[in-house]
Design a protein around this motif. Structure first.
Motif, PDB file in Angstrom:
ATOM      1  N   LYS A 103       0.798  -1.213   0.119  1.00  0.00           N
ATOM      2  CA  LYS A 103       0.051  -0.110   0.018  1.00  0.00           C
ATOM      3  C   LYS A 103       0.894   1.421  -0.032  1.00  0.00           C
ATOM      4  O   LYS A 103       0.449   2.544   0.151  1.00  0.00           O
ATOM      5  N   ARG A 104       2.156   1.245  -0.077  1.00  0.00           N
ATOM      6  CA  ARG A 104       3.126   2.100  -0.187  1.00  0.00           C
ATOM      7  C   ARG A 104       3.261   2.741   1.039  1.00  0.00           C
ATOM      8  O   ARG A 104       3.467   3.992   1.276  1.00  0.00           O
ATOM      9  N   MET A 105       3.135   2.106   2.347  1.00  0.00           N
ATOM     10  CA  MET A 105       3.422   2.531   3.361  1.00  0.00           C
ATOM     11  C   MET A 105       4.472   1.599   3.991  1.00  0.00           C
ATOM     12  O   MET A 105       4.171   0.504   4.534  1.00  0.00           O
ATOM     13  N   GLU A 106       5.566   2.128   4.218  1.00  0.00           N
ATOM     14  CA  GLU A 106       6.856   1.434   4.932  1.00  0.00           C
ATOM     15  C   GLU A 106       6.809   1.525   6.504  1.00  0.00           C
ATOM     16  O   GLU A 106       6.779   2.485   6.858  1.00  0.00           O
ATOM     17  N   LEU A 107       6.881   0.248   6.901  1.00  0.00           N
ATOM     18  CA  LEU A 107       6.872   0.214   8.485  1.00  0.00           C
ATOM     19  C   LEU A 107       8.193  -0.279   8.949  1.00  0.00           C
ATOM     20  O   LEU A 107       8.942  -1.051   8.391  1.00  0.00           O
ATOM     21  N   LEU A 108       8.540   0.098  10.179  1.00  0.00           N
ATOM     22  CA  LEU A 108       9.883  -0.467  10.605  1.00  0.00           C
ATOM     23  C   LEU A 108       9.437  -1.558  11.429  1.00  0.00           C
ATOM     24  O   LEU A 108       8.236  -1.786  12.121  1.00  0.00           O
ATOM     25  N   ALA A 109      10.431  -2.531  11.741  1.00  0.00           N
ATOM     26  CA  ALA A 109      10.207  -3.705  12.647  1.00  0.00           C
ATOM     27  C   ALA A 109      10.155  -3.545  14.022  1.00  0.00           C
ATOM     28  O   ALA A 109       9.610  -4.455  14.806  1.00  0.00           O
ATOM     29  N   GLY A 110      10.758  -2.499  14.330  1.00  0.00           N
ATOM     30  CA  GLY A 110      10.946  -2.365  15.957  1.00  0.00           C
ATOM     31  C   GLY A 110      11.290  -1.022  16.397  1.00  0.00           C
ATOM     32  O   GLY A 110      11.583  -0.132  15.505  1.00  0.00           O
TER      33      GLY A 110
END
Length: 276
Positions: free
Chosen positions: A123-130
């Protein structure tokens, strides 16, 4: 702590767990707490990681989710300064952050589940793992929508979250309320216990006391009316093995009606500020 209730993981493994009552905090604690929690999230039924719309319950969840997204953004807009920076912890597949971006928020999100991060990236939303992956910055608003109950090492996590909050910033969390009518009605079948993914089970007293210990002041609470219906639908299925939408709706409606007078809805949003 003393024994409160025996329940099980109804949604994935069927394993048995016990809830212990911390009388001082008025909070329940899941026992045992597995060292490796990842396997308890690896399932297509864990809807916040999958965007599933296969079953009737899934479709209802997704419909309510669309409504609640705009309500959540409306809420945080009340606490927006010129610096509209938002961190969402436990961002799932990124939909809340995408909605906030429409309202000109500068957003970051943290989501430990890899599959959810992949769906968010689509969805073109980059999330961080932590949280450790965050840049050295602070945020005007930090949100945890049904996430606090999942966090191990609770006190340590709260301190980390607090450090990432601006001095005049706002922390918004939403958690189930085990003192609600629907929790009392369904007892061990109450879906919002969701053991062992939910490690902690909060009351209003618990949230106030826990965050006061960390220098945070509770300034507002807000009921989540839809949760009583959704949780009752799942709970009824766990209890009887069948979907009884009419009965579930009546229990959810009665829970919300009682909450108007008792102040104990199925789930509660808490707005907190750093104590000055």
């Amino acid at each position: 702590m003393k024994p409160f209730l025996k329940t099980k993981d109804f949604s994935i493994t069927g394993e048995d767990f016990e809830l212990l009552l911390d009388e001082e905090l008025q909070m329940l604690v899941t026992q045992p707490q597995p060292k490796d929690l990842q396997k308890y999230y690896e399932s297509d039924v864990y809807i916040s990681h999958t965007d599933s719309s296969k079953s009737v319950i899934d479709k209802m969840y997704q419909a309510v989710k669309k409504i609640s997204l705009s309500q959540k953004v409306f809420l945080i807009n009340r606490y927006a300064k010129q610096n509209k920076t938002l961190l969402d912890i436990g961002a799932g597949t990124g939909d809340f952050l995408l909605e906030a971006k429409k309202w000109k928020w500068s957003v970051k999100g943290v989501e430990p589940n890899q599959d959810a991060r992949i769906r968010s990236r689509e969805k073109r939303m980059e999330l961080l793992a932590g949280l450790d992956d965050l840049p050295n910055t602070k945020f005007q608003v930090i949100t945890l929508w049904h996430v606090l109950e999942h966090l191990p090492d609770l006190d340590s996590q709260i301190e980390t979250i607090k450090k990432n909050l601006e001095k005049d910033g706002t922390l918004v969390i939403a958690v189930p309320n085990f003192k609600s009518y629907d929790a009392q009605h369904y007892k061990e079948f109450w879906a919002a216990y969701d053991v062992p993914r939910h490690l902690w089970h909060f009351s209003k007293e618990a949230i106030h006391k826990i965050f006061a210990k960390h220098g945070m002041e509770l300034v507002k609470t807000k009921p989540m009316w839809f949760d009583a219906f959704y949780v009752s639908i799942l709970s009824e299925k766990y209890k009887t093995g069948k979907q009884n939408l009419m009965k579930s709706f009546l229990i959810g409606f009665w829970s919300n009606l009682k909450a108007i007078f008792t102040g104990q809805p199925s789930s509660i949003i808490y707005v907190l500020k750093k104590q000055q």
